[in-house]
Design an enzyme around this catalytic site. Sequence first.
Site, mmCIF file in Angstrom:
data_model
loop_
_atom_site.group_PDB
_atom_site.id
_atom_site.type_symbol
_atom_site.label_atom_id
_atom_site.label_comp_id
_atom_site.label_asym_id
_atom_site.label_seq_id
_atom_site.Cartn_x
_atom_site.Cartn_y
_atom_site.Cartn_z
ATOM 1 N N CYS A 91 -3.453 2.508 3.397
ATOM 2 C CA CYS A 91 -2.664 2.811 1.685
ATOM 3 C C CYS A 91 -3.686 3.358 0.909
ATOM 4 O O CYS A 91 -4.184 4.476 0.986
ATOM 5 C CB CYS A 91 -1.914 1.645 1.474
ATOM 6 S SG CYS A 91 -0.721 1.969 0.158
ATOM 7 N N HIS A 144 1.470 0.956 6.027
ATOM 8 C CA HIS A 144 0.649 -0.323 6.283
ATOM 9 C C HIS A 144 0.740 -0.503 7.675
ATOM 10 O O HIS A 144 1.988 -1.170 8.193
ATOM 11 C CB HIS A 144 1.479 -1.213 5.511
ATOM 12 C CG HIS A 144 1.011 -1.149 4.016
ATOM 13 N ND1 HIS A 144 -0.177 -1.815 3.411
ATOM 14 C CD2 HIS A 144 1.662 -0.464 3.025
ATOM 15 C CE1 HIS A 144 -0.300 -1.771 2.312
ATOM 16 N NE2 HIS A 144 0.655 -0.776 1.809
ATOM 17 N N GLU A 174 -0.166 -3.056 9.183
ATOM 18 C CA GLU A 174 -0.132 -4.513 9.326
ATOM 19 C C GLU A 174 1.491 -4.955 8.894
ATOM 20 O O GLU A 174 1.575 -6.202 9.220
ATOM 21 C CB GLU A 174 -1.095 -5.458 8.462
ATOM 22 C CG GLU A 174 -0.811 -5.251 7.084
ATOM 23 C CD GLU A 174 -1.081 -4.007 6.253
ATOM 24 O OE1 GLU A 174 -1.048 -3.982 4.997
ATOM 25 O OE2 GLU A 174 -1.444 -3.034 6.805
#
Length: 224
Positions: A84, A193, A195
């Site tokens: 990011c 992202h 994750e």
Amino acid sequence: MTTVPEVVVLDHGSGNVRSVVRALEAADAHVQLTADREAALAADGLVVPGVGAYAATMDQVLAVGGDRIVERRLAGGLPVLGICVGLQIMFAAGTEHGVRSKGLDQWPGEVTRLEAEIVPHMGWNTVESPEGSVLFDGVAEERFYFVHSYAARSWELDSIGPLTPPLVTWAEHGGDRFVAAVENGALTATQFHPEKSGAAGARLLRNWLAALPRRGAGDEGTAP
């Protein structure tokens, strides 16, 4: 020689880094969340996360010596992954609210506000990954989760001599095309992202981890 990749997530004060740590652990990495220089230089991989404002993230990274850690690792060909705003600060500069801030300058170019009717860009998006991408192996057609108002909306780094040219992945929001990921030698970064991107993000992280060179116990991981 260890078979489990050793990864440091740079602890520079960015919010929600625990989700990054958990995602990497779920991908079978041994993870430390730290700003310790010795640990960051000795790890198989370094992750530089970032959320929020470009200038604030840069201040945080500089405060823990992250700029020197990133520079040292890349000079030695040691992998770094930005996420990011961790991607954004790899560029030369970023401009937010009329204020231009200097970045880590690993890549030329500037991060600017998206030119779309709806900003921020928040949600799931497909990407356009190039042929030969290691990062997107098996997930080139998947969607990834984005949350951002600013992006690198051009790519200015030319190939140099015999070096492998960077692989740039693109995405589009509201008709505005921007850099979604870069694979440039030891330096890899994603605007989205991983994750927060479910199974596709988990596979992408495993792809990155699988490509990390494992460093033996006798390898030099620190600088004088």
